[in-house]
Scaffold this active site. Structure first.
Site, PDB file in Angstrom:
ATOM      1  N   GLU A 103       0.829  -1.143   0.181  1.00  0.00           N
ATOM      2  CA  GLU A 103      -0.043  -0.018  -0.101  1.00  0.00           C
ATOM      3  C   GLU A 103       0.872   1.223  -0.344  1.00  0.00           C
ATOM      4  O   GLU A 103       0.476   2.235  -0.629  1.00  0.00           O
ATOM      5  CB  GLU A 103      -0.895  -0.084   1.376  1.00  0.00           C
ATOM      6  CG  GLU A 103      -1.986  -1.085   0.968  1.00  0.00           C
ATOM      7  CD  GLU A 103      -2.946  -1.394   2.447  1.00  0.00           C
ATOM      8  OE1 GLU A 103      -2.260  -1.310   3.277  1.00  0.00           O
ATOM      9  OE2 GLU A 103      -4.089  -1.313   2.080  1.00  0.00           O
ATOM     10  N   GLU A 123      -3.533  -9.623   3.453  1.00  0.00           N
ATOM     11  CA  GLU A 123      -4.536  -9.489   4.643  1.00  0.00           C
ATOM     12  C   GLU A 123      -5.700 -10.539   4.897  1.00  0.00           C
ATOM     13  O   GLU A 123      -5.896 -10.751   6.184  1.00  0.00           O
ATOM     14  CB  GLU A 123      -5.305  -7.959   4.487  1.00  0.00           C
ATOM     15  CG  GLU A 123      -4.316  -6.832   4.953  1.00  0.00           C
ATOM     16  CD  GLU A 123      -3.421  -6.451   3.721  1.00  0.00           C
ATOM     17  OE1 GLU A 123      -3.284  -7.105   2.540  1.00  0.00           O
ATOM     18  OE2 GLU A 123      -3.009  -5.274   3.814  1.00  0.00           O
TER      19      GLU A 123
HETATM   20  N1  T1G Z   1       3.989  -7.794  11.994  1.00  0.00           N
HETATM   21  C1  T1G Z   1       4.741  -8.109  13.013  1.00  0.00           C
HETATM   22  N2  T1G Z   1       5.858  -9.292  12.965  1.00  0.00           N
HETATM   23  C2  T1G Z   1       5.817  -9.765  11.632  1.00  0.00           C
HETATM   24  C3  T1G Z   1       5.172  -9.411  10.584  1.00  0.00           C
HETATM   25  C4  T1G Z   1       4.074  -8.386  10.794  1.00  0.00           C
HETATM   26  N3  T1G Z   1       3.544  -8.113   9.812  1.00  0.00           N
HETATM   27  N4  T1G Z   1       5.846 -10.120   9.741  1.00  0.00           N
HETATM   28  C5  T1G Z   1       6.485 -10.814  10.216  1.00  0.00           C
HETATM   29  N5  T1G Z   1       7.002 -10.534  11.328  1.00  0.00           N
HETATM   30  C6  T1G Z   1       7.872 -11.147  12.163  1.00  0.00           C
HETATM   31  C7  T1G Z   1       7.601 -12.683  12.461  1.00  0.00           C
HETATM   32  O1  T1G Z   1       6.644 -12.940  13.652  1.00  0.00           O
HETATM   33  C8  T1G Z   1       9.082 -13.245  12.887  1.00  0.00           C
HETATM   34  O2  T1G Z   1       9.204 -13.045  14.294  1.00  0.00           O
HETATM   35  C9  T1G Z   1      10.000 -12.256  12.094  1.00  0.00           C
HETATM   36  O3  T1G Z   1       9.051 -11.239  11.704  1.00  0.00           O
HETATM   37  C10 T1G Z   1      10.388 -12.828  10.642  1.00  0.00           C
HETATM   38  O4  T1G Z   1       9.181 -13.379  10.215  1.00  0.00           O
HETATM   39  C11 T1G Z   1      -2.858  -1.682   6.647  1.00  0.00           C
HETATM   40  C12 T1G Z   1      -3.493  -4.169   8.030  1.00  0.00           C
HETATM   41  C13 T1G Z   1       7.346 -11.171   5.965  1.00  0.00           C
HETATM   42  C14 T1G Z   1       7.247 -12.950   4.306  1.00  0.00           C
HETATM   43  O5  T1G Z   1       0.432 -10.401   6.700  1.00  0.00           O
HETATM   44  O6  T1G Z   1       4.283 -12.997   5.442  1.00  0.00           O
HETATM   45  O7  T1G Z   1      -0.512  -4.577   6.431  1.00  0.00           O
HETATM   46  O8  T1G Z   1       9.098 -15.213  15.282  1.00  0.00           O
HETATM   47  O9  T1G Z   1       9.883 -15.999  10.316  1.00  0.00           O
HETATM   48  O10 T1G Z   1       9.818 -16.568   6.626  1.00  0.00           O
HETATM   49  O11 T1G Z   1      -3.538  -3.031   5.123  1.00  0.00           O
HETATM   50  O12 T1G Z   1       6.771 -13.045   7.802  1.00  0.00           O
HETATM   51  O13 T1G Z   1      11.340 -13.842  14.843  1.00  0.00           O
HETATM   52  O14 T1G Z   1      10.000 -13.265  16.411  1.00  0.00           O
HETATM   53  O15 T1G Z   1       7.862 -15.196   8.817  1.00  0.00           O
HETATM   54  O16 T1G Z   1      11.455 -14.762   6.017  1.00  0.00           O
HETATM   55  C15 T1G Z   1       0.045  -7.746   6.289  1.00  0.00           C
HETATM   56  C16 T1G Z   1       3.107 -11.240   7.284  1.00  0.00           C
HETATM   57  C17 T1G Z   1      -0.017  -7.066   7.551  1.00  0.00           C
HETATM   58  C18 T1G Z   1       2.893 -10.338   6.254  1.00  0.00           C
HETATM   59  C19 T1G Z   1       8.751 -13.105   6.231  1.00  0.00           C
HETATM   60  N6  T1G Z   1       1.345  -8.296   6.183  1.00  0.00           N
HETATM   61  N7  T1G Z   1       4.528 -11.687   7.217  1.00  0.00           N
HETATM   62  O17 T1G Z   1       8.780 -14.448   6.148  1.00  0.00           O
HETATM   63  O18 T1G Z   1      10.268 -14.604   8.095  1.00  0.00           O
HETATM   64  S1  T1G Z   1      -1.617  -6.354   7.836  1.00  0.00           S
HETATM   65  C20 T1G Z   1       1.454  -9.632   6.460  1.00  0.00           C
HETATM   66  C21 T1G Z   1       4.953 -12.602   6.505  1.00  0.00           C
HETATM   67  C22 T1G Z   1      -1.679  -5.063   7.000  1.00  0.00           C
HETATM   68  C23 T1G Z   1      -2.765  -3.152   5.976  1.00  0.00           C
HETATM   69  C24 T1G Z   1      -2.959  -4.266   6.865  1.00  0.00           C
HETATM   70  C25 T1G Z   1       6.369 -13.267   6.455  1.00  0.00           C
HETATM   71  C26 T1G Z   1       7.372 -12.535   5.677  1.00  0.00           C
HETATM   72  P1  T1G Z   1      10.121 -13.998  15.203  1.00  0.00           P
HETATM   73  P2  T1G Z   1       9.227 -15.071   9.419  1.00  0.00           P
HETATM   74  P3  T1G Z   1      10.164 -15.140   6.707  1.00  0.00           P
END
Ligand code: T1G
Length: 694
Positions: A103, A123
């Site tokens: 975004e 999302e």
């Molecule tokens: N928020 C907080 N922590 C996150 C995070 C996030 N969005 N994404 C990853 N982490 C943490 C995860 O818990 C882990 O922590 C570490 O980062 C490494 O992740 C406004 C409302 C990015 C592809 O849904 O898909 O935006 O365990 O082990 O395999 O519209 O994480 O080390 O303590 O998964 O390399 C939308 C979710 C949010 C993305 C990386 N975004 N993340 O994968 O490592 S909603 C998502 C992923 C939003 C807007 C809306 C994957 C990754 P720890 P990992 P990875």
């Protein structure tokens, strides 16, 4: 510093720096606003580049902030500031731009990306909708049809595909920042008009948008049955089509406001973090080195062939060993057939198929696989056979090789005892079909070395599996706990229900199939053999349903004989209730002296699920599973438990542990010993605690 400000010539560079994944925390949102204001105010700046530090652009909003009171500034305010900038703003994307990350990029006027970059709006997978303009802007840049697909599935697009769709303006090789700065300078030099997506109309490619939306709704209803967020995302897209940008955006904000605190979104966030937690082991840290990963698989039967495909699918060479050339050829022919089916369904290209088949090398002697780093045995499920294989492996495999067994029921410690190196032996339990199901149960034996566990975790990731570590017990965690559900399903049928009634209740709950349909798919002879292997040790005073044995003895082995708990029409996998089975069931009830009674759907659900939950609690207190959330992850990926319900342990918490405990006690009173309540369940219920900390 969450957003660093620097300058390269006339281009200001805003570098998002919020490890590990540059999530959009308050400081990042504020940093972007401060950065863009400074750049606009500085006469020496002609353009702006937004880039992420490290290997990620931005992974989205910080999911850990959800459920807490939102803190200003809102992300949409930061994005609006970027979009409104009179100076060109270029997003430079490496790694992932997900959710709020994409975004932000869509708020910029241009986007450049590295070839390995991925963009997406995931999302819906965490139970919400894109809330900072993604729903409104993605269709404006990619067209309605492509945007619908991406938003409703939540799946990302890789840079080349994103470029084709117009989401990315250029895919650049070489140093990303240098290329992005050069791109920005060209925009300035060529006086390119700034593309503010909010002002662009949505392209429908000449198609009727109502039909596109209806078809997306139907697909989502099938693929994410029971889940609210994909349908709500389509509502938002409909608003984007029919309302002015700001009105549609306000509606989306209202919808996301409802979704964030919803039970489904909470469960999906729980599932997200549980999956990541499962990879962490208290006694194994980064200092434990994983070994390299050249692999061999023993046994080219259904399981072995499927496991070999997992490697080939991941682009990793693998040797496949069978004792005879004929058996090996049969296995390879099966693999060929499965890939051919995938080509036919358009899932892979003929070139992909050829590449994958080529990665599977034939082996007919143990010596031929002796240099492999890891060998996975998928031979016949019998202790004698397994021990023989492991004794041979002990002689043939190089020192330090990981010796894994894919047993689903046998004692890994006993198998290990057939070798002089039990520290190298581990269970790697794949779920059927092995090339499809994503769970890998990593069964740690009493003597398994830490680096062997760590290597298995790395292996799981490499081949796209979700690895969850557990200890040794009969059936391990997943099958042992699910076995109780099957047990109760069988008793319910003896007491008065019919297979299709039981299956419907579990299907409606959100399971992909009910237990009787699953039994037909897996083969009724398979569970029959397992029961025969338990005859000698099964306590005589425990209730036992003979009905499945009778179905088996009637030659009804499931889908493969077109008759099992159901009947099947030729070429159709839809289970059809069969009066012949009903007759077997009624006779079985009579022979057991059971007076059949009407059974409610509520009883079916409670008996099936609570039996498993009670067993999960026992598994936890025995220390076979490390955490309740690990068991949940196993059910999500091993059995397709509805993710939006979190998993069986999380579900127990949503029902209320005390309520589950009361029901278990009542079933114990009615049905006896098999319902012995777990002491942990009792303890949690009495102290008002939960399994998952919910
Ligand atoms: N928020 C907080 N922590 C996150 C995070 C996030 N969005 N994404 C990853 N982490 C943490 C995860 O818990 C882990 O922590 C570490 O980062 C490494 O992740 C406004 C409302 C990015 C592809 O849904 O898909 O935006 O365990 O082990 O395999 O519209 O994480 O080390 O303590 O998964 O390399 C939308 C979710 C949010 C993305 C990386 N975004 N993340 O994968 O490592 S909603 C998502 C992923 C939003 C807007 C809306 C994957 C990754 P720890 P990992 P990875």
């Amino acid at each position: 510093m969450s957003v660093a400000y620097s300058q390269q010539g006339s281009v200001a560079v805003l570098t998002i720096d919020n490890p590990p994944v540059n999530a959009l925390s308050v400081a990042v949102r504020q940093g972007m606003i401060d950065g863009i204001e400074r750049a606009i105010a500085d006469p020496a700046v002609a353009a702006v580049v937004v880039i992420g530090k490290g290997k990620t652009f931005i992974a989205g909003a910080d999911i850990r902030e959800f459920g807490k009171p939102p803190q200003p500034p809102r992300l949409s305010v930061a994005i609006a500031a970027l979009e409104a900038s009179p100076k060109p703003v270029v997003a430079a994307i490496d790694g992932v731009a997900l959710g709020g990350g994409l975004e932000v990029a869509l708020g910029c006027h241009f986007r450049v990306a590295t070839p390995r970059a991925q963009v997406g709006l995931p999302e819906v997978k965490i139970g919400i909708v894109p809330g900072a303009g993604g729903v409104e802007r993605l269709p404006r840049v990619a067209g309605l049809e492509a945007a619908l697909k991406m938003i409703v599935s939540g799946d990302p697009a890789r840079a080349p595909q994103a470029a084709k769709l117009g989401i990315v303006d250029a895919v650049v090789e070489g140093d990303l920042l240098t290329e992005a700065v050069a791109f920005a300078q060209r925009v300035v030099a060529e006086k390119k008009p700034l593309r503010r997506l909010r002002e662009v109309p949505i392209e429908t490619g000449g198609k009727d948008w109502r039909a596109l939306l209806a078809s997306a709704r139907a697909t989502a209803a099938k693929q994410t049955r029971g889940q609210i967020s994909p349908q709500r995302a389509i509502d938002c897209i409909e608003n984007a089509l029919t309302l002015p940008f700001d009105k549609a955006f306000a509606e989306t904000a209202r919808i996301i406001g409802e979704l964030i605190p919803s039970e489904q979104a909470k469960a999906l966030r729980y599932a997200f973090f549980s999956e990541r937690e499962a990879a962490k082991l208290p006694d194994i840290d980064a200092s434990v080195q994983a070994k390299p990963l050249t692999a061999a698989v023993i046994g080219a039967g259904t399981m072995g062939a499927g496991i070999a495909m997992c490697f080939a699918d991941a682009g990793t060479p693998v040797q496949l060993l069978e004792s005879s050339a004929a058996a090996l050829d049969r296995g390879l022919a099966r693999i060929d057939g499965l890939y051919a089916e995938m080509v036919q369904k358009g899932r892979i290209t003929p070139e992909d198929k050829a590449k994958r088949v080529e990665l599977i090398a034939k082996a007919t002697s143990y010596d031929a696989i002796g240099q492999a780093d890891i060998v996975i045995e998928a031979a016949f499920e019998e202790m004698g056979v397994k021990k023989e294989v492991f004794a041979k492996l002990d002689r043939a495999m190089k020192p330090g090789a990981v010796l894994a067994t894919n047993t689903s029921t046998l004692d890994v410690n006993e198998i290990a005892s057939a070798t002089k190196r039990p520290e190298s032996v581990i269970g790697l339990h794949f779920f059927s079909p092995a090339n499809v199901m994503r769970l890998l149960e990593i069964v740690r034996g009493a003597k398994t070395a830490k680096d062997v566990v760590a290597t298995s975790q790395v292996l799981a990731r490499r081949i796209g599996k979700v690895g969850v570590v557990c200890g040794v017990c009969h059936g391990f965690v997943a099958n042992r706990s699910r076995g109780q559900l099957t047990r109760e399903a069988n008793f319910l049928v003896d007491e008065g229900a019919l297979p299709h009634q039981v299956d419907k209740v579990l299907y409606d709950f959100g399971m992909p199939m009910g237990p009787f349909a699953v039994a037909d798919l897996a083969g009724i002879d398979v569970s029959w053999r397992v029961r025969r292997s338990q005859d000698a040790t099964r306590p005589k005073d425990l209730r036992y349903s003979p009905t499945a044995d009778r179905v088996h003895d009637a030659g009804r082995l499931g889908q493969k004989t077109a008759k099992g708990w159901y009947r099947y029409e030729p070429g159709n996998r839809a289970p059809l209730p069969d009066p012949e089975v009903e007759a077997i069931i009624l006779q079985s009830s009579r022979d057991q002296g059971i007076t059949r009674r009407p059974i409610s759907d509520d009883e079916i659900l409670a008996r099936c699920l609570y039996a498993s939950i009670n067993e999960c609690a026992k598994i936890l207190e025995e220390g076979i599973a490390l955490r309740a959330s690990d068991i949940d992850v196993m059910w999500l990926y091993g059995f397709g438990f509805p993710r939006w319900r979190g998993g069986p342990m999380y579900y127990a918490d949503t029902v209320g542990v005390a309520k589950v405990y009361d029901a278990v006690r009542e079933f114990h009173r009615q049905h006896g010993k098999l319902w012995e309540p777990s002491p942990l369940l009792a303890k949690l219920a009495e102290s008002g605690k939960t399994f998952t900390g919910r």
